[in-house]
Design an enzyme around this catalytic site. Structure first.
Site, PDB file in Angstrom:
ATOM      1  N   GLY A 154       9.463  23.893 -13.495  1.00 31.24           N
ATOM      2  CA  GLY A 154       9.122  22.970 -14.579  1.00 31.24           C
ATOM      3  C   GLY A 154       8.156  21.863 -14.209  1.00 31.24           C
ATOM      4  N   GLY A 180       5.969  36.074 -12.622  1.00 33.61           N
ATOM      5  CA  GLY A 180       7.385  35.752 -12.477  1.00 33.61           C
ATOM      6  C   GLY A 180       8.100  36.878 -11.764  1.00 33.61           C
ATOM      7  CB  SER A 208      -0.866  -0.034   1.268  1.00 33.71           C
ATOM      8  OG  SER A 208      -1.158   1.260   1.695  1.00 33.71           O
ATOM      9  CB  SER A 250       0.868   6.550  -6.250  1.00 28.10           C
ATOM     10  OG  SER A 250       0.305   5.542  -7.011  1.00 28.10           O
ATOM     11  CB  THR A 285      14.970  32.734 -19.120  1.00 28.42           C
ATOM     12  OG1 THR A 285      14.766  33.580 -17.995  1.00 28.42           O
ATOM     13  CG2 THR A 285      16.451  32.644 -19.403  1.00 28.42           C
ATOM     14  CB  CYS A 343      10.542  31.143 -16.612  1.00 30.88           C
ATOM     15  SG  CYS A 343      12.108  31.216 -17.419  1.00 30.88           S
TER      16      CYS A 343
HETATM   17  P1  5GP Z   1       7.429  26.682 -11.683  1.00 36.54           P
HETATM   18  O1  5GP Z   1       7.313  25.728 -10.542  1.00 36.54           O
HETATM   19  O2  5GP Z   1       6.386  27.744 -11.672  1.00 36.54           O
HETATM   20  O3  5GP Z   1       7.505  25.969 -13.005  1.00 36.54           O
HETATM   21  O4  5GP Z   1       8.853  27.393 -11.529  1.00 36.54           O
HETATM   22  C1  5GP Z   1       9.176  28.166 -10.406  1.00 36.54           C
HETATM   23  C2  5GP Z   1      10.554  28.759 -10.603  1.00 36.54           C
HETATM   24  O5  5GP Z   1      10.588  29.632 -11.752  1.00 36.54           O
HETATM   25  C3  5GP Z   1      11.032  29.652  -9.482  1.00 36.54           C
HETATM   26  O6  5GP Z   1      11.450  28.942  -8.342  1.00 36.54           O
HETATM   27  C4  5GP Z   1      12.152  30.425 -10.153  1.00 36.54           C
HETATM   28  O7  5GP Z   1      13.366  29.700 -10.195  1.00 36.54           O
HETATM   29  C5  5GP Z   1      11.653  30.559 -11.581  1.00 36.54           C
HETATM   30  N1  5GP Z   1      11.137  31.915 -11.833  1.00 36.54           N
HETATM   31  C6  5GP Z   1      10.265  32.622 -11.082  1.00 36.54           C
HETATM   32  N2  5GP Z   1       9.999  33.803 -11.658  1.00 36.54           N
HETATM   33  C7  5GP Z   1      10.721  33.860 -12.786  1.00 36.54           C
HETATM   34  C8  5GP Z   1      10.888  34.846 -13.802  1.00 36.54           C
HETATM   35  O8  5GP Z   1      10.253  35.897 -13.835  1.00 36.54           O
HETATM   36  N3  5GP Z   1      11.771  34.548 -14.794  1.00 36.54           N
HETATM   37  C9  5GP Z   1      12.468  33.367 -14.801  1.00 36.54           C
HETATM   38  N4  5GP Z   1      13.339  33.177 -15.785  1.00 36.54           N
HETATM   39  N5  5GP Z   1      12.309  32.413 -13.878  1.00 36.54           N
HETATM   40  C10 5GP Z   1      11.451  32.659 -12.886  1.00 36.54           C
END
Ligand code: 5GP
Length: 345
Positions: free
Chosen positions: A218, A265, A26, A311, A185, A183
């Site tokens: 991510g 962000g 379980s 799980s 970037t 993000c």
């Molecule tokens: P999520 O869990 O939303 O996919 O990712 C969260 C992470 O995105 C944060 O911990 C941080 O590292 C990154 N992040 C947060 N705000 C921004 C932003 O404005 N630009 C970029 N490049 N990364 C961000």
């Protein structure tokens, strides 16, 4: 001449975990608690290592409390503004980390806060680009001044930089460039690294030196959190998955009878306006502002995430979270979900 690396790098969406024969009956038999002793600070940690991102709209006191309730460590201190800003201020959690950038005055402010609140044992040195020499020197300076605090440093995505930061005094390395839900970037700069491969490679480098890593960004669903742990992450940090709840920061918006919460962000125009009076001429914003449908209390979401990871452990025969990466075989896939009734559930 530019080089091309031909090794394929993978993201969470490119793999699934292969089930393995298991003696577990379980999910309740699975223990998600982990204990770590950090390489440089020699401090110990015990908890369920799922943590909230240090973003205005996620790393709130209320979120810390909610995660703490289900034995999440949460451990986060949010700082605002975040990525790439020159000035920062700090918001502290009673039980956790002071988050700092590397701008002018940050070292002094960090020192003031840590002296004033000796219960704060973690320092998070957080910059968008952890590859600069200036950052490495900053980690060294902070380590020298605070020999017994646990230092989290990042963000990076490759093994050699993980090693350099650990050898410069960091204990935990934050891994992730460009995978975040808000993000931009990768779009603005073309720079990044698929998160699953980044975690596999960085965990390997860190564990070789008795260091630890946080997979940062991510994760879109509990399965991604499990994949991050399977890839070797010691901690998994979540932004978007924890956004839109009662405990999240951000303005509540009502549209057509539906409630939404603002999520942005830390390098978005919204964050820059809020914390720095606008976007400086020499830079572009690297984050989005979105409206997330309101999801109510976060406890349900946290239980869903932890239930999913438990799980996963039963499917691969891991009785403890610690065993998950040892029991992990990823298979590459071209399709993950059956979306005939929509992609969201
Ligand atoms: P999520 O869990 O939303 O996919 O990712 C969260 C992470 O995105 C944060 O911990 C941080 O590292 C990154 N992040 C947060 N705000 C921004 C932003 O404005 N630009 C970029 N490049 N990364 C961000």
């Amino acid at each position: 001449m530019p080089r091309i690396e031909n090794d394929i790098k993978l993201d969470f969406k490119d793999v699934l975990l292969r089930p393995k024969r298991s003696t577990l009956k379980s999910r309740s038999e699975v223990n998600l608690t982990r204990s770590f002793t950090f390489r440089n600070s020699k401090q110990s940690y015990e908890g369920i290592p799922v943590i909230a991102a240090n973003m205005d709209t996620v790393g709130t006191f209320e979120m810390a409390r909610a995660l703490g309730k289900v034995r999440g460590p949460l451990g986060y201190a949010t700082r605002s503004p975040s990525h790439q800003f020159e000035t920062f201020h700090f918001i502290l959690f009673s039980n956790i980390a002071a988050s700092s950038g590397t701008g002018q005055g940050d070292f002094e402010r960090l020192s003031e806060i840590l002296c004033a609140v000796p219960q704060v044992r973690y320092i998070c040195l957080d910059v968008a680009n952890g590859y600069s020499e200036h950052f490495v020197q900053y980690v060294k300076d902070v380590r020298e001044r605070f020999p017994e605090h646990t230092i989290i440093a990042g963000n990076v995505v490759t093994g050699e930089m993980v090693e350099e930061l650990l050898l410069s005094g960091a204990d935990i390395i934050k891994v992730g460039i460009g995978p975040g839900s808000v993000c931009t970037t990768r779009k603005k700069t073309g720079v990044g690294y698929p998160q699953l491969s980044a975690v596999i490679e960085c965990a390997d480098a860190a564990h070789g030196l008795n260091g630890h890593i946080i997979s940062d960004g991510g994760c879109t669903c509990p399965g991604d959190v499990a994949k991050a742990f399977g890839a070797g992450a010691d901690f998994v940090m979540l932004g978007g998955m924890l956004a839109g709840h009662s405990e999240s920061g951000g303005e509540m918006i009502e549209k057509g009878g539906q409630q939404y919460k603002l999520f942005y962000g830390m390098s978005s125009e919204t964050a820059m306006k809020r914390h720095a009076g606008g976007v400086a001429d020499y830079r572009a914003s690297e984050g989005k502002t979105v409206e997330v449908p309101f999801k109510g209390d976060v406890e349900h979401t946290i239980r869903d995430i932890l239930g999913g990871v438990r799980s996963t452990c039963t499917y691969v025969g891991a009785s403890k979270l610690k065993e998950l990466s040892r029991r992990t075989t990823f298979i590459r896939v071209t399709e993950q979900l059956n979306t005939v009734f929509g992609a969201s559930n």
